[in-house]
Design a protein around this motif. Structure first.
Motif, PDB file in Angstrom:
ATOM      1  N   MET A   1       0.828  -1.204   0.000  1.00  0.00           N
ATOM      2  CA  MET A   1       0.000   0.000   0.000  1.00  0.00           C
ATOM      3  C   MET A   1       0.864   1.256   0.000  1.00  0.00           C
ATOM      4  O   MET A   1       0.559   2.251  -0.595  1.00  0.00           O
ATOM      5  N   SER A   2       1.990   1.189   0.686  1.00  0.00           N
ATOM      6  CA  SER A   2       2.948   2.294   0.683  1.00  0.00           C
ATOM      7  C   SER A   2       4.265   1.756   1.206  1.00  0.00           C
ATOM      8  O   SER A   2       4.400   0.575   1.501  1.00  0.00           O
ATOM      9  N   LYS A   3       5.243   2.633   1.368  1.00  0.00           N
ATOM     10  CA  LYS A   3       6.521   2.180   1.911  1.00  0.00           C
ATOM     11  C   LYS A   3       6.395   1.810   3.377  1.00  0.00           C
ATOM     12  O   LYS A   3       7.322   1.243   3.951  1.00  0.00           O
ATOM     13  N   HIS A   4       5.275   2.140   4.008  1.00  0.00           N
ATOM     14  CA  HIS A   4       5.004   1.732   5.381  1.00  0.00           C
ATOM     15  C   HIS A   4       3.915   0.658   5.385  1.00  0.00           C
ATOM     16  O   HIS A   4       2.738   0.972   5.327  1.00  0.00           O
ATOM     17  N   PRO A   5       4.270  -0.626   5.430  1.00  0.00           N
ATOM     18  CA  PRO A   5       3.243  -1.669   5.516  1.00  0.00           C
ATOM     19  C   PRO A   5       2.632  -1.676   6.915  1.00  0.00           C
ATOM     20  O   PRO A   5       3.177  -1.095   7.862  1.00  0.00           O
ATOM     21  N   LEU A   6       1.503  -2.332   7.035  1.00  0.00           N
ATOM     22  CA  LEU A   6       0.866  -2.502   8.339  1.00  0.00           C
ATOM     23  C   LEU A   6       1.855  -3.190   9.276  1.00  0.00           C
ATOM     24  O   LEU A   6       2.471  -4.188   8.900  1.00  0.00           O
ATOM     25  N   PRO A   7       2.064  -2.647  10.491  1.00  0.00           N
ATOM     26  CA  PRO A   7       3.045  -3.257  11.399  1.00  0.00           C
ATOM     27  C   PRO A   7       2.806  -4.755  11.579  1.00  0.00           C
ATOM     28  O   PRO A   7       1.663  -5.203  11.688  1.00  0.00           O
ATOM     29  N   ARG A   8       3.893  -5.524  11.588  1.00  0.00           N
ATOM     30  CA  ARG A   8       3.752  -6.978  11.745  1.00  0.00           C
ATOM     31  C   ARG A   8       3.091  -7.338  13.062  1.00  0.00           C
ATOM     32  O   ARG A   8       2.226  -8.199  13.126  1.00  0.00           O
ATOM     33  N   GLN A   9       3.514  -6.663  14.097  1.00  0.00           N
ATOM     34  CA  GLN A   9       2.968  -6.947  15.427  1.00  0.00           C
ATOM     35  C   GLN A   9       1.708  -6.121  15.639  1.00  0.00           C
ATOM     36  O   GLN A   9       1.673  -4.923  15.363  1.00  0.00           O
ATOM     37  N   LYS A  10       0.665  -6.768  16.126  1.00  0.00           N
ATOM     38  CA  LYS A  10      -0.598  -6.075  16.380  1.00  0.00           C
ATOM     39  C   LYS A  10      -0.450  -5.166  17.593  1.00  0.00           C
ATOM     40  O   LYS A  10      -0.077  -5.598  18.674  1.00  0.00           O
ATOM     41  N   ASP A  11      -0.741  -3.891  17.403  1.00  0.00           N
ATOM     42  CA  ASP A  11      -0.650  -2.919  18.495  1.00  0.00           C
ATOM     43  C   ASP A  11      -1.627  -1.785  18.166  1.00  0.00           C
ATOM     44  O   ASP A  11      -1.564  -1.189  17.095  1.00  0.00           O
ATOM     45  N   LEU A  12      -2.516  -1.463  19.096  1.00  0.00           N
ATOM     46  CA  LEU A  12      -3.579  -0.496  18.813  1.00  0.00           C
ATOM     47  C   LEU A  12      -3.033   0.861  18.382  1.00  0.00           C
ATOM     48  O   LEU A  12      -3.467   1.425  17.378  1.00  0.00           O
ATOM     49  N   ARG A  13      -2.102   1.410  19.167  1.00  0.00           N
ATOM     50  CA  ARG A  13      -1.594   2.741  18.838  1.00  0.00           C
ATOM     51  C   ARG A  13      -0.785   2.728  17.544  1.00  0.00           C
ATOM     52  O   ARG A  13      -0.898   3.644  16.718  1.00  0.00           O
ATOM     53  N   ALA A  14       0.023   1.716  17.360  1.00  0.00           N
ATOM     54  CA  ALA A  14       0.814   1.625  16.133  1.00  0.00           C
ATOM     55  C   ALA A  14      -0.097   1.477  14.919  1.00  0.00           C
ATOM     56  O   ALA A  14       0.122   2.108  13.877  1.00  0.00           O
ATOM     57  N   ASP A  15      -1.132   0.655  15.054  1.00  0.00           N
ATOM     58  CA  ASP A  15      -2.060   0.468  13.941  1.00  0.00           C
ATOM     59  C   ASP A  15      -2.827   1.758  13.651  1.00  0.00           C
ATOM     60  O   ASP A  15      -3.084   2.098  12.493  1.00  0.00           O
ATOM     61  N   ALA A  16      -3.193   2.491  14.703  1.00  0.00           N
ATOM     62  CA  ALA A  16      -3.888   3.767  14.512  1.00  0.00           C
ATOM     63  C   ALA A  16      -2.980   4.773  13.795  1.00  0.00           C
ATOM     64  O   ALA A  16      -3.418   5.485  12.877  1.00  0.00           O
ATOM     65  N   LYS A  73      11.917  20.062  14.418  1.00  0.00           N
ATOM     66  CA  LYS A  73      11.991  19.951  12.967  1.00  0.00           C
ATOM     67  C   LYS A  73      11.226  18.706  12.526  1.00  0.00           C
ATOM     68  O   LYS A  73      11.137  17.716  13.268  1.00  0.00           O
ATOM     69  N   PRO A  74      10.651  18.733  11.331  1.00  0.00           N
ATOM     70  CA  PRO A  74       9.857  17.595  10.855  1.00  0.00           C
ATOM     71  C   PRO A  74      10.681  16.316  10.777  1.00  0.00           C
ATOM     72  O   PRO A  74      11.898  16.355  10.539  1.00  0.00           O
ATOM     73  N   LEU A  75      10.035  15.201  11.000  1.00  0.00           N
ATOM     74  CA  LEU A  75      10.675  13.893  10.853  1.00  0.00           C
ATOM     75  C   LEU A  75      10.612  13.480   9.398  1.00  0.00           C
ATOM     76  O   LEU A  75       9.690  13.856   8.667  1.00  0.00           O
ATOM     77  N   LYS A  76      11.581  12.687   8.973  1.00  0.00           N
ATOM     78  CA  LYS A  76      11.655  12.311   7.561  1.00  0.00           C
ATOM     79  C   LYS A  76      11.823  10.803   7.401  1.00  0.00           C
ATOM     80  O   LYS A  76      12.148  10.092   8.348  1.00  0.00           O
ATOM     81  N   GLY A  77      11.617  10.355   6.168  1.00  0.00           N
ATOM     82  CA  GLY A  77      11.832   8.952   5.841  1.00  0.00           C
ATOM     83  C   GLY A  77      10.958   8.017   6.644  1.00  0.00           C
ATOM     84  O   GLY A  77       9.762   8.278   6.865  1.00  0.00           O
ATOM     85  N   LYS A  78      11.570   6.921   7.120  1.00  0.00           N
ATOM     86  CA  LYS A  78      10.809   5.932   7.869  1.00  0.00           C
ATOM     87  C   LYS A  78      10.334   6.453   9.211  1.00  0.00           C
ATOM     88  O   LYS A  78       9.429   5.878   9.829  1.00  0.00           O
ATOM     89  N   SER A  79      10.944   7.542   9.681  1.00  0.00           N
ATOM     90  CA  SER A  79      10.536   8.125  10.959  1.00  0.00           C
ATOM     91  C   SER A  79       9.281   8.992  10.835  1.00  0.00           C
ATOM     92  O   SER A  79       8.680   9.364  11.843  1.00  0.00           O
ATOM     93  N   LYS A  80       8.875   9.303   9.617  1.00  0.00           N
ATOM     94  CA  LYS A  80       7.745  10.213   9.406  1.00  0.00           C
ATOM     95  C   LYS A  80       6.476   9.718  10.094  1.00  0.00           C
ATOM     96  O   LYS A  80       5.679  10.516  10.591  1.00  0.00           O
ATOM     97  N   ILE A  81       6.311   8.416  10.151  1.00  0.00           N
ATOM     98  CA  ILE A  81       5.096   7.861  10.745  1.00  0.00           C
ATOM     99  C   ILE A  81       4.970   8.221  12.226  1.00  0.00           C
ATOM    100  O   ILE A  81       3.864   8.260  12.779  1.00  0.00           O
ATOM    101  N   VAL A  82       6.095   8.538  12.872  1.00  0.00           N
ATOM    102  CA  VAL A  82       6.053   8.909  14.288  1.00  0.00           C
ATOM    103  C   VAL A  82       5.348  10.255  14.475  1.00  0.00           C
ATOM    104  O   VAL A  82       4.739  10.497  15.514  1.00  0.00           O
ATOM    105  N   GLU A  83       5.401  11.130  13.467  1.00  0.00           N
ATOM    106  CA  GLU A  83       4.613  12.365  13.549  1.00  0.00           C
ATOM    107  C   GLU A  83       3.128  12.040  13.672  1.00  0.00           C
ATOM    108  O   GLU A  83       2.384  12.696  14.411  1.00  0.00           O
ATOM    109  N   HIS A  84       2.690  11.019  12.965  1.00  0.00           N
ATOM    110  CA  HIS A  84       1.278  10.631  12.993  1.00  0.00           C
ATOM    111  C   HIS A  84       0.937   9.939  14.308  1.00  0.00           C
ATOM    112  O   HIS A  84      -0.183  10.053  14.818  1.00  0.00           O
TER     113      HIS A  84
END
Length: 440
Positions: A1-16, A73-84
């Protein structure tokens, strides 16, 4: 779906956080990504996922304002998801019933699930500072940020509606829409159905405008309601329930429901008039057509399902004219933002012109398929006049054989149709215009 696949481990906050990222960064609809995440969780946790992710969509401008202040400063690359993930954390603290302790600790822990273990300290520091400085009480007085809507939508609303109307639209757009049911009168009466709801202690109210409608007073698991498997009811907002009645199908007629999936209006048409000669449900999206077919089977209806592009007339039309056509046109969906909060960020100002051209083209292509004396009902779930009244007014002006059949007493050629605004009688925003084909 994108460069960030659904996390392998099920976790409510991570999935959100993943769902929020998919919507805001990858431009995916909640229908695509939220459902994928929810399938990994229990019914209770799935409801939490929806509440939190859609809550972030409603409060996004304020959340982003806070985040810009908190993040150097904004996060970039694979770290960008942490902003969300941070947006989720801020939302939990400021706008939800989640305890502050759980909001911080569980959100911090989700960093590891997202493959960003090294950013746990940053997330913890930001959320702690947000709490310490009581920033949740520091709401912006900018009306656009307070609206929870993109600036372009606010500007369009302000240019077409009064100040009072805009305030009410904004307020309603940020509420959670009620669940409307439409009782399948071919299977059970509304009286008998609500008796079964009473037996299960399901709280509801009845609609004065719709004889088939029941409005649930709390969120519930729809398949667990009485008669779901037997086809006793459909889920359909009150505004959408006007479509079949305004179309007014008669026995022996041939009807086209264009852009029909997932079939709510199609099923209502055949419930109102089971003695049609044929009802054709046309759509070009296979996955949504699959849902339409499933719904018809559950409701025990027989319709002709066609997968085709409505504009490629020669690929699907057999040359036999229709008595009535329902054109539920592709639109901005600005009338159903309260039901689908992600729409406000997925839809862009530049989309409107292209949608208007598509709507105009569909009207032009489908009009010749209608019998003389036949009815075309134009419908959108938009509250933007350029998709609605202006579209129909232009069509009437350019077609001598098109006559307006008023829905309201105050309709004119320049102000045709009925515009329902979000929240009106608890309904979504919707537009209808009814046209009759006369001998030119």
């Amino acid at each position: 779906m994108s460069k960030h696949p659904l996390p392998r481990q099920k976790d409510l906050r991570a999935d959100a956080a993943w769902v929020i990222y998919q919507i805001l960064e990858a431009g995916k609809s909640s229908r695509e990504c939220l459902n994928a995440a929810q399938r990994r969780h229990s019914a209770k946790d799935s409801a939490w996922l929806q509440e939190m992710t859609m809550g972030v969509m409603r409060q996004l401008p304020q959340l982003q304002l806070w985040l810009r202040e908190l993040l150097e400063k904004p996060l970039k690359g694979k770290s960008k998801i942490v902003e969300h993930l941070l947006l989720l954390g801020l939302y939990q603290i400021a706008f939800s019933r989640v305890s502050a302790h759980a909001a911080v600790s569980e959100t911090v822990n989700a960093c590891s699930t997202l493959g960003c273990h090294g950013l746990k300290g940053l997330v913890n520091a930001i959320l702690r500072r947000f709490q310490r400085e009581n920033m949740a009480q520091q709401l912006s007085d900018d009306p656009v940020i307070a609206s929870g809507l993109p600036k372009w939508i606010v500007n369009v609303l302000q240019s077409h509606y009064t100040e009072t109307e805009v305030a009410e639209i904004v307020a309603q757009t940020n509420t959670v829409a009620p669940i409307w049911l439409r009782v399948n009168q071919q299977q059970i009466t509304r009286t008998a159905f609500i008796q079964r709801l009473d037996e299960q202690q399901v709280k509801y109210q009845l609609s004065e405008q719709h004889a088939d409608a029941v409005i649930l007073q709390s969120r519930t698991d729809i398949p667990s309601l009485p008669g779901y498997g037997e086809g006793w009811f459909s889920v359909q907002d009150g505004a959408a329930q006007y479509a079949a009645r305004l179309l007014n199908p008669q026995a022996g007629e041939r009807i086209l429901d264009c852009c029909a999936a997932p079939g709510g209006k199609t099923s209502h048409i055949v419930e109102l008039q089971p003695a049609l000669s044929e009802c054709i449900a046309l759509d070009n999206e296979p996955s949504r057509l699959a849902r339409l077919t499933e719904n018809m089977q559950r409701l025990q209806h027989e319709v002709t399902v066609l997968e085709a592009d409505a504009l490629d007339i020669h690929t699907w039309w057999d040359g036999i004219e229709f008595d009535r056509i329902l054109l539920d046109a592709p639109c901005s969906a600005t009338g159903v933002i309260r039901r689908h909060p992600d729409i406000r960020w997925l839809r862009k100002a530049r989309d409107i012109e292209a949608l208007c051209i598509l709507q105009q083209t569909m009207l032009e292509k489908l009009w010749p398929l209608l019998k003389t004396g036949g009815t075309l009902l134009y419908a959108t779930c938009s509250i933007l006049p350029q998709e609605n009244r202006e579209q129909i007014s232009r069509f009437l002006a350019s077609h001598n054989d098109a006559k307006l059949e008023p829905i309201n007493d105050n309709e004119t050629i320049t102000l045709p149709g009925r515009q329902i605004l979000p929240g009106e009688q608890q309904m979504d925003g919707f537009y209808y215009a009814r046209l009759v084909k006369s001998a030119s």
